[in-house]
Each structure stands twice: as structure tokens, then as C-alpha cells.
Scaffold this active site. Structure first.
Site, PDB file in Angstrom:
ATOM      1  N   ALA B  14       0.844  -1.200   0.000  1.00 35.54           N
ATOM      2  CA  ALA B  14       0.000   0.000   0.000  1.00 35.54           C
ATOM      3  C   ALA B  14       0.877   1.249   0.000  1.00 35.54           C
ATOM      4  CB  ALA B  14      -0.899  -0.001   1.231  1.00 35.54           C
ATOM      5  N   HIS B  83      -8.459  -6.859   7.436  1.00 36.64           N
ATOM      6  CA  HIS B  83      -7.750  -6.826   8.729  1.00 36.64           C
ATOM      7  C   HIS B  83      -8.048  -8.067   9.568  1.00 36.64           C
ATOM      8  CE1 HIS B  83      -6.728  -2.242   9.009  1.00 36.64           C
ATOM      9  NE2 HIS B  83      -6.336  -2.792   7.873  1.00 36.64           N
ATOM     10  N   LYS B 101      -5.114   2.007  10.494  1.00 33.12           N
ATOM     11  CA  LYS B 101      -6.457   2.400  10.910  1.00 33.12           C
ATOM     12  C   LYS B 101      -7.352   2.562   9.690  1.00 33.12           C
ATOM     13  CE  LYS B 101      -6.715   5.882   9.387  1.00 33.12           C
ATOM     14  NZ  LYS B 101      -6.446   6.436   8.045  1.00 33.12           N
ATOM     15  N   ARG B 173     -10.243   3.489  -0.219  1.00 43.16           N
ATOM     16  CA  ARG B 173     -11.012   4.128   0.850  1.00 43.16           C
ATOM     17  C   ARG B 173     -12.414   4.564   0.425  1.00 43.16           C
ATOM     18  NH1 ARG B 173      -6.111   8.014   2.391  1.00 43.16           N
ATOM     19  NH2 ARG B 173      -5.478   7.375   0.294  1.00 43.16           N
ATOM     20  N   ASP B 186     -11.227   6.759   7.576  1.00 45.84           N
ATOM     21  CA  ASP B 186      -9.918   7.330   7.229  1.00 45.84           C
ATOM     22  C   ASP B 186      -9.677   8.624   8.028  1.00 45.84           C
ATOM     23  OD1 ASP B 186      -7.470   7.545   5.847  1.00 45.84           O
ATOM     24  OD2 ASP B 186      -8.377   8.866   4.367  1.00 45.84           O
TER      25      ASP B 186
END
Lengths: 359, 359
Positions: B14, B83, B101, B173, B186
Site C-alpha cells: 500500500a 484486517h 487504521k 477508501r 480514514d
């Protein structure tokens, strides 16, 4: 020849009247002419300590000020619950009116004031001083710049001061029979005005109070806030309170820029005021830094903002009085919109934070 | 003797992993050891351009990283929906976890990650970098000062950036199957964290989303906000959006002071960061000026904030690994609370801005 000076009568000796009296004495086109209080002694003292000329008329009633044919305009710093009575009477006596905020307890009352002003051909303006600071039009220039700011997306206003326990119980602004709107009508008024100002005075679609409104023992709001939103996706929030350290900040984001200000309603200094902006802010390659950081613009003025307000009001009054112009509608319209939003916040608080539509 | 270095494996390539890889290479107690991607070619390229040593292990799968017995810890910058799978697997392989996060799609998923970490005795920390900047503890000192700040009354956080149309449709996102929390997960994550941080991580009584949430075509939130409040009258608001110019501001008011910051989550500069404060602010006699104006504190650091994060995480990992200490619970607890508030905002949005209780 000296400029025509609009002769002001002051109704009452409120604390804020000291500041406005000074502004009237500093404005080139305005003059302190009379002051009235229910106590002649208070009025005499007030005149003596606030720059009134020896020739000033000191009256033991508000009526006497309104009955003086030489008074062109009145400044009304009375408790909000008295606005409707005295503003309507003043209009009927053909006095132009500079009215303290909030302009009324609700828009229904304000409409009666408006009607009286219109039918008597007098100019009405509310006493929202920061609107008249030259900085405000500079900020508006930035917000209107399609390249530097783009389209407004959000605006967040905070206006608080830390009142002491005595204020929270005994000040006019905490009394249900005097200023029933409490912190919402006082510091909240400025936030709502800022939000509307940034939105070119377009009313939001709805207003929703935040949970957590704080009331004093008498049931007056001493801390609250609300979210507003517009059809096109713009959003705003404000928080107003008598419980937090003196703070007056606005953060606005547009599609291309951001505006930051920490003293929007009263500048830190009388004759110099700043605001900060950033445009097209971007991250560095690794997102470890970004910029540009806010860049500060400073505006130097000859006079404090309240003098600009008095000067503008007096200019409009003179135009009606001497040139027969119809009273300027812009300012009363802006007052009414501000009051409409205030009313909606109050209703939302009363309805347990339901959204209140403004369409 | 050189300090023990925690050997990191990176799961995926990423964009944000570039920044964290650099941080790992700069942290004195951490080392880049392995990277895995579903594409070996991508992993090879990533390692070559992100400071991995020649000896680094390049893997064509995430599993291979987890199976490498020399990997002490993994950094997981995968899309949020992945995740739960990869963090649980990593824990089961006894890898300590630095997790991007938002930590999960909801607290139910996060609890499974937590359970896996606890039962396998591994350290978990989320990658909220600004928490580790030395400036953050300086700001906390101010907020904790009974004389300079007093008791917190309100905090308002804004975190926005202006995404382009391609991002709003195609970025991870903005995809419902990858980061279903969108702007809330985000940029909103940082706002919620700031609000909780200022409140000593006490959960609010309730969370109410603002009307005016904006969704993209796929139904992912691209702009929203919420109001939070606590039993004792503290209030907070935040606004997070992919639609406004890059902005990251916090304004907090206490009974005696105010805190202002315009770059709370990533400082304008890597090695120098500021914040502004004011205490016991007061008006001048005629309320024409006030002060003190915000006074700026600047913190100079040797390293960017993400390096402090990696160093702290590695310190905790070393303590578990070498000294047999039980994993530090503070950070996972803070992650869980942040996720709980995020979940509540999402539920409030879905329920038409109903207040969602957190008690």
C-alpha cells in the site's frame, strides 16, 4: 462644510452602550446627542463618563428620548425581551434604529419590529460589529475566490467565554425574563451569523441542536451547539457557551482552500486584525509533511470595528433622512435570517435535538 | 552492543507502507526484514524503492511473511475488510502487529483480533502516528494543567482533504468491499481519536451524526460529522470529508484556556511542529480588544512522528519478546474505543441521525 452628523439617542445604560457610545463619538458622521434611563442619575453618570458633550440631553425615561425631535436614531441595548416594545415605539416616532443582538426573542417578534420600521420608513440595523470590520470583506473576498477557496464545503464556529457563577445566575443574559435565549442569543448569534455570512446568507435546509445543552437553574441555555446543512452538501457546526475560556474561532473549508481565524467577532487588537488562509494544500510525496501552512493576512485600520458599524448605519440613515432614499433592506434581512436560525436551534433543543427544517 | 532490532514484515505494498517502511528503517530498534505481496514483482519493486536491505526477504504472499520465523512483527496496511483475516492469522503465528487504521470494519471484528492477540501474547498497536509525536504529549500537558487549561468543556476537530473524482470512485477508501467506512474510517478516525484523547479516553454518553452525510455512488461515506457529549457537560464535534481542502484543525476550550492547532495529524514539517494556546483570556475594559492572543509553542524533533510510533511499538515488542512482559493493553484499548465511536457514528448515520448511546 462639516459632514452631517446623525444624532444618536441611547436607550439605557447597558455595559455595551459604553463601547457603542465611544464608537458614535469616533464616527465622523455620528454624534452623541441624548441618553435616557429609568434613572436620571444613572443617565447623568453614564453621559459624564462616556464622552457625551455638555450639550447632551439627559433623560429619565426612554420615552423622553423618543419624544425628542432632534434625535435622528436610537441605539437600543436593552434586554432582548424589551426590544419589541421599544423598537416598535422608536419606529413609530420615526427614529432610525441600531438594535443590539439578538434582535428579538423570536422571529415573530422581529417581524413586528420590521413591520414598524418599514411602515415608518426608518432604517434598521443590528449591532453585529464584526460584519463591518474591513477584515470581514477581505475574508469574504477569499471565500469568493474560485481559485483560492473554491466552493464552500464546511464551516465551524466556536464562540465561548468563561462566565463566573454570579453571571450565570444574575446577568441579564442568563435571566429568562430578560434574555431568554441565553448563550444562544449572545455568543451563539455571532456563530450563526458567521455561518450564514460564509454561505452568502442562504438559509440551511435544516438545523439540529447537539445533545448536551446546558441550562442554568432558571432554565436559560448557557451552552449549546448545532449542526446545519444545505441542499448542496455544505455543512456547518457551531458551539456557543458561557462555560469555556474566551474563544472565537472559525475554520472553513472549501474545495480548494481553507480559512482560519481565532478572533472573528472581536479582534485581539483594535486597529489591526488578521486571518489565515491556505490554498490547494497538498501532502509531500511520502505524506510526512504538507503545505502550504496557513499564511496570515493582516489588516490595519484607522478605527475599531464598531466605528465602521456606526459609520455605515449613519450613512444609511443620512441617505433616508436627507435624500429620501428607501431604507436599505440588506441588514434587516440578514438579522431576520440569523434570528430564524436561532429560533430553529431553540426549537431543536426543546424537541430533544430533532432536526428542524427551514424550508 | 547494538540495540536489539525488531524485524518487521510488511503485508502488502500500500502507498502508506512506503512511509512506514521509511520509519522502520529510521527507528533505532526496528529493521525492515521482509515484504509480501500477492505479486512477487510488486514486492520486489517495493523493497527496492523503499530502503529494504539487500538481505530482505521478498515474498509472493502474505502467508509467506507470517511463516518466516525470523519476522518478529508485521505492519498491516491492507484494506480494512482484510484486517480481521490477516491480523488474526498473524497473531496465531505469534507475530506482533502494527495495524493500519481503522483497525476493523466494526468493533465485533476488532474484538476477534484482540482475542487472537491476547491468547497468543502478541503486542497490538494501531498506526495512529500523531499520538506518538512529542508535540502530542506537550499538548496533553497543557490540557491537563488545572491553571492554564482547567477542565475541558469542548473540542472540535476537522480533518478533510480534497480527493479527485477518480479517488472518490476507485480508491480503496471509497470501495464498499475494501474500506466500507470511507472518510469516517480514514480522516474521521483521527478526529475521533483526538476527541477521545482530549477526554482522557472516556467514552461519550452518546454520539449523533450530523445531517448532510455525503455518500459516493457505491454508498460509501465521503463526508460526515458528529456531535458527542459526556455526562459532565463536555461536548465535542468533528467533521471529516474527502471533499474539502486539506485541513486538520482542532480547537479545544477548557474553563481556563484554549488550544488551537491546524496540523494535528500530520505536522506541516517533519522535524518541527507547533501548537497554540491561550489562558485566562479576557476582554479589555470596553470589550474592544481581548487577549492574550494564542501563543505558539514549537517542538523540534530529531525524527518524524511515524518513527516515534515505530520505536514505541518496537520497544513494547522487545519487552514481550525478550523480557516476557505481558503485552501493553493501553494501545489496543484506545483502538477499541476509537472503533466503538466510529461504529456509533455509522449507526447514527444509518438511523437518520438518531443519538446512539455508548453506555
Amino acid at each position: 462644510m462639516a459632514e452631517t452628523q446623525i444624532r444618536f439617542g441611547i436607550l439605557g445604560c447597558a455595559d455595551v452602550a459604553r463601547k457603542v457610545s465611544r464608537a458614535i463619538s469616533l464616527a465622523p458622521n455620528a454624534a452623541l446627542y441624548a441618553v435616557g434611563s429609568r434613572s436620571l442619575e444613572k443617565a447623568t453618570k453614564f453621559a459624564a463618563s462616556n464622552g457625551f458633550p455638555e450639550s447632551a440631553k439627559i433623560y429619565g425615561s426612554y420615552d423622553a428620548v423618543l419624544d425628542d425631535p432632534n434625535v435622528d436614531a436610537v441605539y437600543v441595548p436593552l434586554p432582548t425581551s424589551l426590544h419589541i416594545k421599544w423598537a416598535v415605539l422608536a419606529a413609530e416616532k420615526k427614529k432610525h434604529i441600531l438594535l443590539e443582538k439578538p434582535v428579538a426573542l423570536n422571529v415573530g417578534e422581529f417581524d413586528k419590529i420590521l413591520e414598524a420600521c418599514e411602515s415608518n420608513g426608518v432604517q434598521l440595523m443590528d449591532s453585529t460589529m464584526w460584519m463591518h470590520h474591513p477584515r470581514t470583506s477581505k475574508m469574504k473576498e477569499f471565500l469568493s475566490d474560485p481559485e483560492k477557496f473554491g466552493e464552500l464545503r464546511s464551516i465551524h464556529a466556536v464562540s465561548t467565554f468563561a462566565a463566573d457563577p454570579d453571571f450565570l445566575e444574575n446577568d441579564i443574559r442568563a435571566k429568562p425574563d430578560l434574555d431568554a435565549l441565553g448563550a444562544l442569543g449572545d455568543v451563539g448569534w455571532y456563530c450563526v451569523r458567521a455561518v450564514l455570512w460564509a454561505n452568502d446568507f442562504r438559509l440551511p435546509k435544516s438545523v439540529t441542536a447537539f445533545p448536551g445543552t446546558v441550562f442554568n437553574k432558571a432554565g436559560v441555555i448557557i451552552s449549546c451547539g448545532a449542526a446545519l446543512h444545505w441542499e448542496d452538501g455544505k455543512v456547518a457546526t457551531f458551539h456557543c457557551s458561557f462555560l469555556g475560556n474566551l474563544t472565537m474561532s472559525v475554520t472553513a473549508t472549501g474545495t480548494k482552500g481553507s480559512l482560519y481565524i481565532n478572533d472573528f467577532l472581536i479582534p485581539f487588537e483594535e486597529k489591526q486584525a488578521s486571518f489565515s488562509t491556505a490554498s490547494e494544500s497538498r501532502f509531500s510525496n511520502l505524506v510526512t509533511e504538507w503545505g502550504p501552512p496557513p499564511s496570515q493576512s493582516t489588516i490595519t485600520t484607522d478605527l475599531p470595528q464598531e466605528v465602521y458599524m456606526v459609520t455605515e448605519f449613519s450613512r444609511l440613515v443620512k441617505s433616508v433622512k436627507n435624500d429620501g432614499t428607501v431604507a436599505e433592506k440588506k441588514w434587516p434581512t440578514v438579522s431576520r435570517k440569523t434570528q430564524l436560525v436561532l429560533d430553529a436551534v431553540k426549537i431543536s433543543v426543546e424537541k430533544g435535538c430533532e432536526a428542524v427544517s427551514l424550508n
